[in-house]
Design an enzyme around this catalytic site. Structure first.
Site, PDB file in Angstrom:
ATOM      1  CB  CYS A  24       0.906  -7.974 -73.743  1.00 55.88           C
ATOM      2  SG  CYS A  24       1.301  -8.286 -72.113  1.00 55.88           S
ATOM      3  CB  CYS A  44     -20.872 -47.788 -63.716  1.00 57.12           C
ATOM      4  SG  CYS A  44     -22.247 -48.545 -64.558  1.00 57.12           S
ATOM      5  CB  CYS A  93      -3.218  -9.246 -70.898  1.00 58.95           C
ATOM      6  SG  CYS A  93      -2.447  -7.868 -70.265  1.00 58.95           S
ATOM      7  CG  ASP A 124     -14.798 -37.236-100.683  1.00 58.15           C
ATOM      8  OD1 ASP A 124     -14.516 -36.176-101.554  1.00 58.15           O
ATOM      9  OD2 ASP A 124     -15.611 -37.044 -99.732  1.00 58.15           O
ATOM     10  CB  CYS A 170     -23.750 -50.250 -60.403  1.00 63.04           C
ATOM     11  SG  CYS A 170     -23.259 -50.533 -62.005  1.00 63.04           S
TER      12      CYS A 170
END
Length: 579
Positions: free
Chosen positions: A82, A17, A85, A491, A14
């Site tokens: 190279c 949005c 390119c 952790d 819509c």
């Protein structure tokens, strides 16, 4: 310089949005303008690429609850010589309608392209690369490693043969140059212009043909690369020498072009070898994958390639085999070595209901399990994907090098022409020979090979070595910033491990028995065990030069330990409950 990119958006239903997406994108730093077309569910964003990237734009839309359907494809690019390119291929792909972003890695010879499948397909992408003068093949390079290795070996052999030819013909010319410099006497034949012409011509047009071909392709598509510099520089020296050999008097410079070509070919040979080594980490990770799987289908047991395993298949794994894919154990009990994933060297007990990971090793017992993740969805495949993407990613310094290399060749050509004119009209007036040599020197010395190869090669080596040691680095940017780390937070306990246990101390000994005697008895018994703790004990005893005898009546009891007795006795002298 601003750029524009367009997205198809799913879930935009819509005007509200559309307004929400437009409003949020306009708030994003670096976004210059936004146009939202609700009728075709499409948004077009004009943005400053130095301040915001396409990833950020997609993330903004995704955070609002909408989805941009994109696909990603890896293209194997051939013909790049190279960094210029690579920059041209990347620019060409990024300019293709429907392409959201393109990343070309010169060292890997690979392009990663994210695109909108509703507006462009893989065939269009490969055609775009072909039209630019290069070759592109689509496919997942994880499954064509052998083919890629063979192609790399063929290229290495070709460059080796060209180097041998070029070097063999260039050495007499090099000797002549040193002879003139240090007043060394050489046979008159070496100084003969026609003889030098005969030596230099095969080098220029056989060994050097690859440079002419690359220069032609580059110029035909409106760009210039390193091949242009080499072809122009060596041709100037060669054709001037031809003129002074057959038409006008003057000095010849055959050795200049021949030696330059020889050295450039040597550089390409070393580059080809270096590129082959950078993919070793990926190959080692791929080697962890199982090749075959034993499945139950149509009421019978059969062996099939692991690529053919489907979700919900029932599989059987026997002792010593690799787990082919991720799944959940349905029946059976075993211990599994998961060190390739966790770094923990002690096998983990697994029973019905437990999860198993593809690539881990079944140590004891057989079990049946149901496949839950196959192909690219397995944990090992995801690890390989992370390493591949990291190796193909660009660090900030590489983006700068790519920008410079795109303008480098034309700038060098301009400087070379300026140097020629300055020497001819000002520096050494009328001396065409001197001006030509300086022109050639500028062209050849300024070749930007290393500019585009050094950074991506460093990233590949760094991420590859990390992967070999169980460290996953998500991209070149993170690797570049790692030097600034001063604190690392882990952790959980055991995150940093050696991957295998080792014997450090012997704390308690039996009465009337010294440490060496006790360690010798324990290690002798553990010789027959495949348990990691047993292997560590045996290794520790051998490091202390303790002689190990063979036990009698050896027995391993899963979940309990091992037992046995010394030769010539019937009682159980040794019993160890270490697992």
């Amino acid at each position: 310089m601003s750029q524009k990119v367009s997205f198809n958006v799913q879930g935009m239903e819509c005007a509200s949005c559309a307004a929400k997406i437009e409003r949020q994108l306009k708030k994003t730093v670096g976004v210059l303008d936004v146009a939202v077309n609700l009728a075709v569910t499409k948004i077009t964003v004009e943005y400053d690429p130095d301040r915001v990237g396409v990833d950020k734009l997609i993330g903004v839309v995704a955070d609002l609850g909408y989805r941009i359907p994109t696909r990603r494809v890896d293209l194997k690019i051939s013909g790049m010589s190279c960094a210029a390119c690579a920059a041209r291929v990347e620019k060409t792909l990024a300019g293709q309608e429907g392409v959201l972003r393109a990343n070309v890695n010169f060292a890997l010879e690979r392009a990663t392209v994210e695109y909108d499948p509703s507006r462009v397909d893989v065939a269009d992408l490969t055609k775009t690369v072909t039209d630019a003068g290069y070759r592109a093949e689509a496919g997942d390079k994880r499954y064509d490693a052998d083919e890629e290795k063979l192609a790399r070996e063929r290229e290495t052999r070709r460059q080796t043969n060209l180097l041998i030819l070029s070097a063999a013909l260039s050495i007499p010319l090099l000797a002549m140059m040193f002879a003139e410099l240090f007043n060394i006497h050489l046979p008159a034949l070496v100084h003969n212009k026609v003889f030098q012409f005969a030596l230099a011509t095969p080098v220029q047009f056989i060994a050097g043909f690859q440079f002419y071909r690359g220069a032609y392709k580059s110029l035909r598509h409106g760009s210039a690369n390193m091949d242009v510099l080499i072809a122009m520089g060596t041709s100037a020296a060669y054709f001037y020498s031809v003129a002074t050999t057959f038409f006008v008097p003057g000095h010849v410079y055959y050795e200049t072009g021949a030696i330059i070509i020889t050295l450039i070919i040597l550089g390409r040979l070393l580059e080809s070898v270096a590129k082959g080594r950078t993919s070793e980490a990926i190959k080692k990770l791929m080697g962890l994958q199982a090749r075959m799987a034993r499945v139950y289908r149509d009421g019978r047991e059969m062996d099939i390639p692991v690529e053919e395993v489907q979700v919900s298949d029932l599989l059987l794994v026997r002792p010593g085999e690799k787990v082919p894919v991720d799944g959940i154990i349905e029946d059976g009990f075993s211990t599994i070595d998961e060190s390739m994933l966790t770094g923990e060297s002690i096998p983990v007990d697994k029973r019905a209901g437990d999860e198993v990971i593809g690539g881990t090793i079944n140590k004891h017992g057989a079990f049946k399990f149901k496949a839950t993740k196959v192909g690219a969805d397995t944990a090992l495949s995801q690890i390989i994907k992370i390493v591949e993407e990291a190796q193909g990613s660009k660090a900030p310094i590489q983006r700068l090098a790519d920008v410079i290399s795109a303008y480098f060749v034309p700038a060098v050509m301009g400087i070379a022409i300026t140097a020629f004119l300055a020497w001819y009209f000002i520096g050494d007036t009328g001396n065409f020979s001197r001006a030509l040599i300086n022109f050639t020197a500028v062209l050849v010395i300024a070749c930007p090979c290393a500019l585009g190869l050094a950074t991506p090669t460093s990233i590949m080596v760094g991420t590859g070595r990390g992967a070999e040691n169980g460290i996953l680095i998500k991209g070149g940017e993170h690797l570049e910033k790692a030097y600034a780390l001063n604190t690392i937070v882990l952790d959980k306990t055991g995150t940093i491990t050696r991957g295998e246990p080792s014997l450090t101390d012997l704390l308690i000994t039996a009465p009337d028995m010294d440490e060496r005697e006790l360690l010798g008895l324990v290690a002798a018994l553990e010789k027959g065990s495949e348990h990691p703790l047993g292997e560590a004990i045996v290794k520790g005893a051998r490091e202390k030069d303790i002689e190990l005898v063979d036990p009698q009546g050896f027995e391993a009891i899963p979940g309990h330990g091992v037992s046995g007795h010394k030769l010539g006795t019937s009682s159980c002298w040794w019993a160890i409950a270490d697992y």
